[in-house]
Scaffold this active site. Structure first.
Site, short mmCIF file in Angstrom:
data_model
loop_
_atom_site.label_atom_id
_atom_site.label_comp_id
_atom_site.label_asym_id
_atom_site.label_seq_id
_atom_site.Cartn_x
_atom_site.Cartn_y
_atom_site.Cartn_z
N GLN A 248 -11.25 19.22 5.98
CA GLN A 248 -12.13 19.44 7.11
C GLN A 248 -11.98 20.85 7.65
O GLN A 248 -12.95 21.48 8.08
CB GLN A 248 -11.83 18.42 8.21
CG GLN A 248 -12.99 18.18 9.16
CD GLN A 248 -14.21 17.63 8.44
OE1 GLN A 248 -14.10 16.83 7.54
NE2 GLN A 248 -15.38 18.09 8.84
N HIS B 35 -14.22 23.67 6.31
CA HIS B 35 -15.66 23.69 6.63
C HIS B 35 -16.04 24.98 7.35
O HIS B 35 -17.08 25.57 7.07
CB HIS B 35 -16.02 22.50 7.52
CG HIS B 35 -16.65 21.37 6.76
ND1 HIS B 35 -17.85 21.48 6.11
CD2 HIS B 35 -16.24 20.10 6.55
CE1 HIS B 35 -18.16 20.34 5.53
NE2 HIS B 35 -17.20 19.48 5.77
N GLU C 136 -15.83 12.92 15.09
CA GLU C 136 -16.91 12.82 14.09
C GLU C 136 -16.43 11.98 12.91
O GLU C 136 -17.08 11.03 12.51
CB GLU C 136 -17.30 14.22 13.63
CG GLU C 136 -18.36 14.21 12.52
CD GLU C 136 -18.53 15.57 11.87
OE1 GLU C 136 -19.55 15.75 11.18
OE2 GLU C 136 -17.66 16.44 12.03
N HIS C 137 -15.30 12.36 12.34
CA HIS C 137 -14.67 11.61 11.25
C HIS C 137 -13.32 11.09 11.74
O HIS C 137 -12.55 11.82 12.37
CB HIS C 137 -14.41 12.50 10.04
CG HIS C 137 -15.62 13.19 9.50
ND1 HIS C 137 -15.93 14.51 9.82
CD2 HIS C 137 -16.60 12.76 8.67
CE1 HIS C 137 -17.05 14.84 9.20
NE2 HIS C 137 -17.47 13.81 8.49
N ASP D 50 -18.39 12.27 2.60
CA ASP D 50 -19.16 13.51 2.53
C ASP D 50 -20.07 13.55 1.30
O ASP D 50 -21.13 14.18 1.33
CB ASP D 50 -18.22 14.72 2.48
CG ASP D 50 -17.90 15.25 3.86
OD1 ASP D 50 -18.43 14.73 4.86
OD2 ASP D 50 -17.07 16.19 3.95
N HIS E 190 -51.83 -4.57 39.01
CA HIS E 190 -51.04 -5.30 38.02
C HIS E 190 -51.17 -6.80 38.26
O HIS E 190 -51.37 -7.58 37.32
CB HIS E 190 -49.55 -4.90 38.12
CG HIS E 190 -49.22 -3.60 37.47
ND1 HIS E 190 -49.73 -2.40 37.90
CD2 HIS E 190 -48.41 -3.32 36.41
CE1 HIS E 190 -49.25 -1.42 37.13
NE2 HIS E 190 -48.45 -1.95 36.22
#
Length: 428
Positions: free
Chosen positions: A255, A258, A322-323, A356, A415
């Site tokens: 990670q 990235h 996220e992960h 991924d 209504h």
């Protein structure tokens, strides 16, 4: 990586701070480019492609000839791997289809939902230091399964005006309709507003740097829908003494490579394991081609020791990663208690890189804490839910008086009257 041992809970919020995503610094730039694209169309798109990507393009759209040539350049091994991933992603997303179910909420009152595909979607695929052809699969496959009529893809070209061959191969494989050599803010603007060449779309998907993220957020204010807010990628690993330090280190580094603004967090209840993981990270780091990027990410990252599994889980849900990788003896039981995470990987043999690329789940996920309220991309991301109802005369006779009372209480007499005239007609 910063090492923190048994931090008190009052220190957790500070401990879990993400790196500044820098969006505030680029909003003005993004707004100016978006306005230019909106006003000047293709001329602006060509100008910014020349300025930012160094590419002097004759045409914005990728031709069929270019696609065919690119497909020939992709090795058979990579094609085979992409086909495996494609099949798994298709299988997982096909299973997300739902059947229409008619619900009779009371006698004579029927309600149901209908799923309808979004007509046109735009996919943004980064193509810089890491051309993400895998993202083409993750975004294009559910779009096609959902039934989106037009799927447009934008990805930057290199200085020679060429797009990464694997991106073009994956796009042709999943059935993307049109591909454009556009990156950054100008790509988002093209898909949001359209130009002489690029069609506008109803919703934009895909990851990107802070300029892309800022542009997506700006166009979502009034012009087009987007998949989710996003930021730099991140992973949290929860591990006890049953974990393998070599595996954990590899996950943290996968990670970290990235981007320099990525963040990785390792959380354990074992000081001995922390020491092992720290040594293994340093060892594996030296062999990485993207070592410099990973080192910068690690400077934003932390190794944390807590008292027990309950505290580890509490910290995880507060962070909303996220992960999330759970390398613990009771991985499934602990996983069932996770309420804030984009995607969860259970056990020692479920690396985050499986998600991924090829396990089947989608890798387009909420970051920067948005996992506490947002889901990752899934089939429903490409669908609209339209509700229907059909009420019989008998049903309205039973339901109508309640509607009249409620409408009158809100002082919305028209209504109420819409029900009253019908009941009178029925002789009620």
């Amino acid at each position: 990586m910063q090492k923190i041992v048994y931090p008190p809970k009052e220190a957790w919020q500070k401990l879990l701070e993400r790196p500044d995503n820098g969006l505030e610094d680029v909003y003005d730039t993004a707004r100016g480019i978006l306005d230019d694209v909106k006003r000047n169309g293709d001329a602006a798109l060509l100008k910014y492609t020349r300025m930012f990507d160094g590419a002097e393009l004759r045409a914005l759209e990728v031709s069929q000839k270019e696609i065919d040539e690119a497909c020939l350049q992709v090795s058979s091994d990579l094609k085979d791997a992409i086909l495996v991933a494609k099949q798994n992603v298709e299988t997982f997303h096909e299973a997300q289809k739902t059947q229409k179910e008619i619900v009779e909420t009371m006698p004579g009152v029927q309600c149901w939902q209908k799923s309808v595909a979004i007509d046109s979607v735009g996919l943004y695929i980064p193509g810089g230091t890491a051309p993400l052809f895998s993202t083409v699969l993750m975004l294009g496959i559910p779009a096609k399964i959902a039934g989106c009529k037009e799927v447009v893809l934008c990805t930057p070209a290199d200085k020679e005006g060429k797009v990464n061959p694997a991106i073009l191969y994956a796009a042709s494989l999943v059935g993307v309709n049109r591909i454009f050599k556009l990156g950054g803010i100008q790509a988002v603007g093209a898909m949001a507003y359209g130009s002489e060449t690029v069609p506008s779309v109803a919703k934009i998907f895909g990851p990107g740097n802070r300029f892309v993220t800022a542009a997506k957020q700006l166009v979502s204010l009034k012009d087009v829908a987007i998949d989710m807010p996003a930021g730099p990628s991140e992973v949290m690993v929860l591990a006890d003494e049953s974990a393998d330090a070599t595996f954990v280190a590899s996950d943290l580094l996968s990670q970290a490579e990235h981007g320099a603004d990525s963040q990785v967090l390792f959380v354990t209840d074992s000081e001995d394991l922390l020491t092992e993981v720290e040594k293994e990270v340093e060892l594996q780091l030296q062999a990485l081609p993207r070592k410099d990027i990973a080192e910068k990410a690690l400077s934003n990252s932390r190794l944390i020791v807590l008292k027990n599994a309950d505290e580890m889980l509490e910290l995880c849900n507060q962070y909303a990663p996220e992960h999330l990788i759970i390398s613990m003896r009771d991985d499934e039981a602990i996983g069932n208690k996770v309420v804030n995470a984009g995607s969860v990987f259970l056990g020692n043999y479920s690396p985050e890189s499986a998600g991924d690329y090829a396990s089947g789940t989608n890798h387009t996920l909420p970051t920067h804490g948005y996992a506490n309220a947002f889901s990752g991309v899934n089939l429903d991301s490409y669908m609209k839910k339209i509700t229907f109802q059909k009420i019989s005369a008998f049903g309205l006779a039973k339901l109508g008086p309640s509607i009249e009372v409620m409408a009158e209480a809100e002082q919305l007499m028209a209504h109420k009257n819409a029900v009253t005239v019908r009941l009178k007609k029925m002789g009620g």
